[in-house]
Design a protein around this motif. Structure first.
Motif, short mmCIF file in Angstrom:
data_model
loop_
_atom_site.label_atom_id
_atom_site.label_comp_id
_atom_site.label_asym_id
_atom_site.label_seq_id
_atom_site.Cartn_x
_atom_site.Cartn_y
_atom_site.Cartn_z
N LEU A 85 11.06 2.98 -9.86
CA LEU A 85 10.62 4.24 -10.56
C LEU A 85 8.99 4.07 -10.77
O LEU A 85 8.49 2.98 -11.01
CB LEU A 85 11.11 4.41 -11.96
CG LEU A 85 12.62 4.38 -12.12
CD1 LEU A 85 13.08 4.68 -13.58
CD2 LEU A 85 13.23 5.56 -11.36
N LYS A 86 8.54 5.18 -10.44
CA LYS A 86 6.91 5.25 -10.45
C LYS A 86 6.75 6.20 -11.82
O LYS A 86 6.79 7.10 -11.74
CB LYS A 86 6.08 5.85 -9.23
CG LYS A 86 6.43 4.83 -8.08
CD LYS A 86 5.46 5.40 -6.84
CE LYS A 86 4.01 4.89 -6.87
NZ LYS A 86 3.39 5.19 -5.79
N ILE A 87 6.04 5.55 -12.58
CA ILE A 87 5.84 6.24 -13.82
C ILE A 87 4.80 7.29 -13.76
O ILE A 87 3.53 6.80 -13.17
CB ILE A 87 5.30 5.71 -15.26
CG1 ILE A 87 6.35 4.38 -15.20
CG2 ILE A 87 4.65 6.35 -16.34
CD1 ILE A 87 5.89 3.40 -16.34
N PHE A 97 0.70 -1.20 0.03
CA PHE A 97 -0.01 -0.10 -0.16
C PHE A 97 0.91 1.12 -0.10
O PHE A 97 1.84 1.25 0.44
CB PHE A 97 -0.90 0.00 1.36
CG PHE A 97 -1.91 -0.94 1.25
CD1 PHE A 97 -3.35 -0.41 0.56
CD2 PHE A 97 -1.83 -2.12 1.90
CE1 PHE A 97 -4.31 -1.69 0.71
CE2 PHE A 97 -2.70 -3.11 1.99
CZ PHE A 97 -3.95 -2.82 1.53
N GLU A 98 0.18 2.42 -0.42
CA GLU A 98 0.89 3.72 -0.37
C GLU A 98 0.00 4.46 0.73
O GLU A 98 -1.32 4.55 0.34
CB GLU A 98 1.02 4.43 -1.70
CG GLU A 98 1.31 5.92 -1.54
CD GLU A 98 1.62 6.59 -2.78
OE1 GLU A 98 1.23 6.06 -3.78
OE2 GLU A 98 2.05 7.90 -2.80
N ALA A 99 0.60 4.95 1.72
CA ALA A 99 -0.21 5.72 2.66
C ALA A 99 -0.30 7.09 2.14
O ALA A 99 0.83 7.89 1.70
CB ALA A 99 0.55 5.66 3.95
N ILE A 125 10.03 4.28 0.87
CA ILE A 125 9.69 5.71 0.71
C ILE A 125 9.84 6.18 -0.72
O ILE A 125 10.51 5.62 -1.37
CB ILE A 125 10.87 6.60 1.56
CG1 ILE A 125 12.36 6.46 1.09
CG2 ILE A 125 10.82 6.20 3.18
CD1 ILE A 125 13.17 7.30 1.55
N GLU A 126 8.84 7.05 -0.87
CA GLU A 126 8.72 7.64 -2.29
C GLU A 126 9.09 9.05 -2.38
O GLU A 126 8.84 9.98 -1.30
CB GLU A 126 7.02 7.65 -2.57
CG GLU A 126 6.70 6.08 -2.76
CD GLU A 126 5.29 6.11 -3.61
OE1 GLU A 126 4.86 7.01 -3.66
OE2 GLU A 126 4.80 5.02 -3.42
N VAL A 127 10.08 9.21 -3.27
CA VAL A 127 10.60 10.83 -3.29
C VAL A 127 10.69 11.16 -4.61
O VAL A 127 10.36 10.32 -5.44
CB VAL A 127 12.20 10.90 -2.48
CG1 VAL A 127 12.32 10.57 -1.22
CG2 VAL A 127 13.03 9.84 -3.67
N ILE A 171 5.60 5.31 2.05
CA ILE A 171 5.41 6.66 2.56
C ILE A 171 5.89 7.85 1.75
O ILE A 171 7.05 7.45 1.35
CB ILE A 171 5.92 6.68 4.00
CG1 ILE A 171 5.77 5.36 4.84
CG2 ILE A 171 5.55 8.06 4.82
CD1 ILE A 171 6.47 5.82 6.09
N ASN A 172 5.28 8.87 1.45
CA ASN A 172 5.78 9.90 0.77
C ASN A 172 6.48 10.84 1.79
O ASN A 172 6.01 11.08 2.82
CB ASN A 172 4.61 10.51 -0.09
CG ASN A 172 3.76 9.92 -1.00
OD1 ASN A 172 4.35 10.04 -2.14
ND2 ASN A 172 2.71 9.66 -0.71
N ILE A 173 7.58 11.15 1.23
CA ILE A 173 8.57 12.14 1.98
C ILE A 173 8.88 13.11 1.15
O ILE A 173 9.49 12.91 0.11
CB ILE A 173 9.99 10.98 2.39
CG1 ILE A 173 9.59 9.94 3.08
CG2 ILE A 173 11.03 11.86 3.16
CD1 ILE A 173 9.24 10.28 4.57
N ILE A 211 11.36 6.56 -6.89
CA ILE A 211 11.07 7.95 -7.40
C ILE A 211 9.80 8.08 -7.88
O ILE A 211 9.29 7.36 -8.64
CB ILE A 211 12.13 7.99 -8.48
CG1 ILE A 211 13.56 8.02 -7.99
CG2 ILE A 211 11.86 9.52 -9.09
CD1 ILE A 211 14.15 8.98 -7.00
N ASP A 212 9.02 8.88 -7.16
CA ASP A 212 7.60 9.08 -7.48
C ASP A 212 7.62 10.02 -8.71
O ASP A 212 8.73 10.77 -9.00
CB ASP A 212 7.09 9.95 -6.41
CG ASP A 212 5.68 9.74 -6.13
OD1 ASP A 212 5.01 9.00 -7.11
OD2 ASP A 212 5.09 10.08 -5.13
N ASP A 213 6.53 10.25 -9.24
CA ASP A 213 6.31 11.18 -10.51
C ASP A 213 7.44 11.01 -11.55
O ASP A 213 7.55 12.07 -12.01
CB ASP A 213 5.97 12.38 -9.96
CG ASP A 213 4.77 12.56 -8.95
OD1 ASP A 213 4.15 11.74 -8.57
OD2 ASP A 213 5.06 13.66 -8.00
#
Ligand code: C2E
Ligand code: MG
Ligand code: MG
Ligand code: MG
Length: 292
Positions: free
Chosen positions: A209-211, A65-67, A158-160, A126-128, A188-190
């Motif tokens: 990597l998150k597209i 999951f992503e919080a 963690i997503e940065v 978690i988004n940081i 790596i988010d976005d």
């Protein structure tokens, strides 16, 4: 209103006084209100986490999951994170809010492990924000939470965003490497929306990597947007990274991404972000649906 007008004048200098229109006044008013409310939101227990599943579409499995942070300001009224997180960063409040997010998501994952709702192969992301990465407390906060909640290696992610590579790159690389050594996965988010050079990408200690969903949304427009997504998937493969598509809403998008062998899928096609109870129900239903 006089107070607010004064404030704006002070902030921008006297010369800007004549540009101070009514719309701007309303904006300042809103912004001040937001600041004041944000300052007490943590004490008032107004934050909660929603959880959006990440799916392996080949094994038909929820991999984690992503919080996603929610700020509840009325019984059914929420302010979107895109509206208050930049403000929280500006005010420095993102450190304490971020600490709450880390603690809360670790606590939740431990509770789900104990209840047998998730297993150790799954993860919580978690988004940081960059402000958190730049703050000296991040590593110890994460470390303490992992210890307190006895989270198995690999369960925390963690997503940065690419914006972390704006400055002090050496420091960021070192920090990410240390977090990775602690068993934390880094995404790596976005991805694709920033301006990171491919050279940094090679040097960054990351796992996935998150597209960005803007590319997914454009897929139906034709060959060019499809080529971008293809390129990101190939790049991930070459660099040995996991690749996940976000914002997947349609069957067509899903099939296209599966055709490219994109590893994981996230988006409304499978599920919107869910509150704790609904996330649990989703897992149970998902298992039932695909168990035979
Ligand atoms: P993000 O990390 O890129 O999260 C994805 C956003 O897209 C989420 O918006 C999610 O609800 C939304 N989304 C997911 N699937 C779909 C889809 O299929 N279609 C559409 N239209 N949207 C989809 P949300 O929850 O409003 O969060 C916005 C951003 O706020 C996040 O973007 C992240 O950058 C930030 N954020 C959220 N929670 C936190 C947090 O705890 N800490 C920090 N620092 N930032 C956070
Ligand atoms: Mg994210
Ligand atoms: Mg994203
Ligand atoms: Mg984003």
């Amino acid at each position: 209103c006089a107070d607010i007008a004064m404030y704006k004048v002070k902030e921008n200098g006297r010369n800007n006084f004549r540009f101070f229109t009514e719309t701007m006044q309303q904006e300042v008013h809103y912004s001040l209100q937001l600041e004041n409310r944000l300052r007490v939101a943590l004490q008032l227990n107004q934050f909660l986490l929603y959880y959006q599943p990440k799916i392996d579409p080949y094994q038909q499995k929820v991999i984690g999951f992503e919080a996603l942070l929610r700020w509840r300001v009325g019984s059914d009224e929420f302010i979107s994170p895109s509206d208050f997180i930049p403000k929280a960063e500006e005010m420095g409040l993102i450190i304490s809010i971020g600490r709450w997010v880390i603690e809360q998501s670790c606590r939740q994952f431990r509770a789900w492990l104990d209840a047998g709702i998730v297993d150790e192969s799954m993860s919580m992301a978690i988004n940081i924000s960059i402000k958190q990465l730049q703050h000296q407390s991040l590593k110890s906060t994460i470390k303490e939470c992992i210890e307190t909640y006895q989270l198995p290696i690999g369960c925390l992610e963690i997503e940065v965003t690419e914006s972390i590579m704006i400055d002090n790159v050496e420091h960021i690389i070192k920090l990410l490497a240390e977090l990775q050594e602690m068993g934390i996965k880094i995404s790596i988010d976005d991805f694709g929306t920033g301006y990171s050079s491919l050279n940094y990408l090679r040097r960054l200690p990351i796992d996935a990597l998150k597209i960005d969903m803007s590319f997914v949304r454009a897929l139906h427009e034709g060959e060019q947007s499809q080529a971008i997504v293809k390129a990101i998937v190939s790049l991930s493969e070459i660099l040995g990274l996991t690749v996940i598509a976000e914002g997947v809403e349609t069957e067509e998008q899903l099939e296209f991404l599966k055709g490219l062998e994109c590893d994981f899928i996230q988006g409304y096609y499978y599920s919107k972000p869910l509150d704790e109870t609904k996330a649990e129900a989703y897992l149970v239903d998902f298992k039932k649906q695909y168990s035979n």
